[in-house]
Design a protein around this motif. Sequence first.
Motif, PDB file in Angstrom:
ATOM      1  N   HIS A 108       0.827  -1.202   0.000  1.00 23.33           N
ATOM      2  CA  HIS A 108       0.000   0.000   0.000  1.00 23.33           C
ATOM      3  C   HIS A 108       0.869   1.262   0.000  1.00 23.33           C
ATOM      4  N   LEU A 109       1.966   1.239   0.755  1.00 24.40           N
ATOM      5  CA  LEU A 109       2.885   2.380   0.762  1.00 24.40           C
ATOM      6  C   LEU A 109       3.471   2.608  -0.622  1.00 24.40           C
ATOM      7  N   SER A 110       3.889   1.515  -1.257  1.00 20.84           N
ATOM      8  CA  SER A 110       4.466   1.618  -2.597  1.00 20.84           C
ATOM      9  C   SER A 110       3.451   2.159  -3.591  1.00 20.84           C
ATOM     10  N   ASP A 111       2.223   1.635  -3.546  1.00 22.91           N
ATOM     11  CA  ASP A 111       1.177   2.108  -4.450  1.00 22.91           C
ATOM     12  C   ASP A 111       0.940   3.610  -4.261  1.00 22.91           C
ATOM     13  N   TYR A 112       0.842   4.018  -3.015  1.00 26.01           N
ATOM     14  CA  TYR A 112       0.574   5.427  -2.724  1.00 26.01           C
ATOM     15  C   TYR A 112       1.723   6.317  -3.227  1.00 26.01           C
ATOM     16  N   LEU A 113       2.947   5.973  -2.875  1.00 27.14           N
ATOM     17  CA  LEU A 113       4.090   6.823  -3.220  1.00 27.14           C
ATOM     18  C   LEU A 113       4.349   6.876  -4.718  1.00 27.14           C
ATOM     19  N   HIS A 114       4.056   5.789  -5.423  1.00 24.78           N
ATOM     20  CA  HIS A 114       4.299   5.763  -6.864  1.00 24.78           C
ATOM     21  C   HIS A 114       3.179   6.415  -7.670  1.00 24.78           C
ATOM     22  N   SER A 115       1.959   6.387  -7.153  1.00 24.04           N
ATOM     23  CA  SER A 115       0.802   6.743  -7.979  1.00 24.04           C
ATOM     24  C   SER A 115       0.094   8.031  -7.590  1.00 24.04           C
ATOM     25  N   ARG A 116       0.325   8.545  -6.407  1.00 25.39           N
ATOM     26  CA  ARG A 116      -0.439   9.694  -5.925  1.00 25.39           C
ATOM     27  C   ARG A 116       0.091  10.983  -6.565  1.00 25.39           C
ATOM     28  N   LEU A 117      -0.654  11.557  -7.498  1.00 21.23           N
ATOM     29  CA  LEU A 117      -0.194  12.715  -8.263  1.00 21.23           C
ATOM     30  C   LEU A 117      -0.152  13.989  -7.437  1.00 21.23           C
ATOM     31  N   SER A 118      -1.004  14.098  -6.426  1.00 21.53           N
ATOM     32  CA  SER A 118      -1.054  15.309  -5.615  1.00 21.53           C
ATOM     33  C   SER A 118       0.045  15.350  -4.553  1.00 21.53           C
ATOM     34  N   LEU A 119       0.807  14.284  -4.430  1.00 23.39           N
ATOM     35  CA  LEU A 119       1.869  14.228  -3.424  1.00 23.39           C
ATOM     36  C   LEU A 119       3.041  15.112  -3.838  1.00 23.39           C
ATOM     37  N   ARG A 120       3.352  16.108  -3.017  1.00 21.14           N
ATOM     38  CA  ARG A 120       4.404  17.078  -3.338  1.00 21.14           C
ATOM     39  C   ARG A 120       5.748  16.758  -2.711  1.00 21.14           C
ATOM     40  N   GLY A 121       5.729  16.026  -1.618  1.00 14.97           N
ATOM     41  CA  GLY A 121       6.982  15.705  -0.943  1.00 14.97           C
ATOM     42  C   GLY A 121       6.741  14.734   0.186  1.00 14.97           C
ATOM     43  N   LEU A 122       7.821  14.130   0.671  1.00 11.78           N
ATOM     44  CA  LEU A 122       7.759  13.116   1.718  1.00 11.78           C
ATOM     45  C   LEU A 122       8.583  13.581   2.915  1.00 11.78           C
ATOM     46  N   VAL A 123       7.965  13.589   4.098  1.00 11.99           N
ATOM     47  CA  VAL A 123       8.684  13.810   5.349  1.00 11.99           C
ATOM     48  C   VAL A 123       8.993  12.433   5.921  1.00 11.99           C
ATOM     49  N   LEU A 124      10.270  12.109   5.995  1.00 12.24           N
ATOM     50  CA  LEU A 124      10.705  10.793   6.453  1.00 12.24           C
ATOM     51  C   LEU A 124      11.315  10.928   7.840  1.00 12.24           C
ATOM     52  N   LEU A 125      10.713  10.276   8.811  1.00 13.18           N
ATOM     53  CA  LEU A 125      11.154  10.386  10.199  1.00 13.18           C
ATOM     54  C   LEU A 125      12.043   9.221  10.582  1.00 13.18           C
ATOM     55  N   MET A 126      13.184   9.542  11.192  1.00 11.99           N
ATOM     56  CA  MET A 126      14.124   8.536  11.663  1.00 11.99           C
ATOM     57  C   MET A 126      14.526   8.894  13.091  1.00 11.99           C
ATOM     58  N   ASP A 127      14.607   7.907  13.952  1.00  8.82           N
ATOM     59  CA  ASP A 127      15.150   8.114  15.289  1.00  8.82           C
ATOM     60  C   ASP A 127      16.604   8.553  15.130  1.00  8.82           C
ATOM     61  N   ALA A 128      16.951   9.708  15.693  1.00  6.36           N
ATOM     62  CA  ALA A 128      18.303  10.248  15.536  1.00  6.36           C
ATOM     63  C   ALA A 128      19.374   9.291  16.036  1.00  6.36           C
ATOM     64  N   ARG A 129      18.993   8.383  16.931  1.00  8.61           N
ATOM     65  CA  ARG A 129      19.962   7.421  17.479  1.00  8.61           C
ATOM     66  C   ARG A 129      20.135   6.202  16.588  1.00  8.61           C
ATOM     67  N   HIS A 130      19.176   5.985  15.658  1.00 14.94           N
ATOM     68  CA  HIS A 130      19.214   4.800  14.787  1.00 14.94           C
ATOM     69  C   HIS A 130      18.714   5.170  13.392  1.00 14.94           C
ATOM     70  N   PRO A 131      19.422   6.043  12.681  1.00 14.57           N
ATOM     71  CA  PRO A 131      18.945   6.480  11.364  1.00 14.57           C
ATOM     72  C   PRO A 131      19.288   5.496  10.254  1.00 14.57           C
ATOM     73  N   LEU A 132      18.628   5.713   9.110  1.00 12.43           N
ATOM     74  CA  LEU A 132      18.929   4.987   7.879  1.00 12.43           C
ATOM     75  C   LEU A 132      18.797   3.471   8.036  1.00 12.43           C
ATOM     76  N   THR A 133      17.665   3.057   8.588  1.00 11.71           N
ATOM     77  CA  THR A 133      17.367   1.637   8.675  1.00 11.71           C
ATOM     78  C   THR A 133      16.996   1.101   7.292  1.00 11.71           C
ATOM     79  N   GLU A 134      16.755  -0.199   7.226  1.00 17.06           N
ATOM     80  CA  GLU A 134      16.353  -0.801   5.955  1.00 17.06           C
ATOM     81  C   GLU A 134      15.061  -0.156   5.428  1.00 17.06           C
TER      82      GLU A 134
END
Length: 211
Positions: A108-134
């Motif tokens: 569902h995440l993939s479908d939304y991010l690939h297909s949603r035309l009104s989406l202008r940008g993504l805010v991606l939240l990461m724990d500062a102590r454990h960033p850049l997970t899989e």
Amino acid sequence: MPTYHDSPVVRLNYPTAQFMTSAPTLAKCPEDTGAEVAFAGRSNAGKSSAINALTQQKALARTSRTPGRTQLINFFSVMNNEACRLVDLPGYGYAQVPEAVKLEWQKHLSDYLHSRLSLRGLVLLMDARHPLTEFDQMMLGFADQRDMPVHILLTKADKLKKGPASAALQKVRSRLQEWEDLVSVQLFSSLKRDGVDSLAQRLDQWLHTPQ
């Protein structure tokens, strides 16, 4: 990639945000018009708390003692305008649920991010102590495929002293140099409201960008 002009951007009043609807799939989402910004992150990254801090509301985005319980795409209108939206995507990667359910969320995440035309940008939240997970890498990959800008919030920065927090910020920036035209990064603390204004300024740019 959207381009931003030097002219001042009108500030949006995020405390006016109101719940619109929840959707289990892309097909059930509101009409794909106007502009929206989506918030994504692992279920323990503080996503709901960040949305509540931005909107100065205690429970607009529901927080749970059991991270990952929310499996819906939640939409919020801003300034009583349903064409201007914040979107809370399902958390991923932490909930004690069957693997099949996690894979369904990912679809569902993939479908939304690939297909949603009104989406202008993504805010991606990461724990500062454990960033850049899989999961974080997967989300960056989705955004890269669409040439979509991403603003990273290194959350729970209040749990780190100033030196380690700055080091974490520099480490993430260094590892994402190849995406520097699309990705921006900041420290963020919902508890102390540190970084809320910087986040609001970024959202103002995206939500005012013409389609």
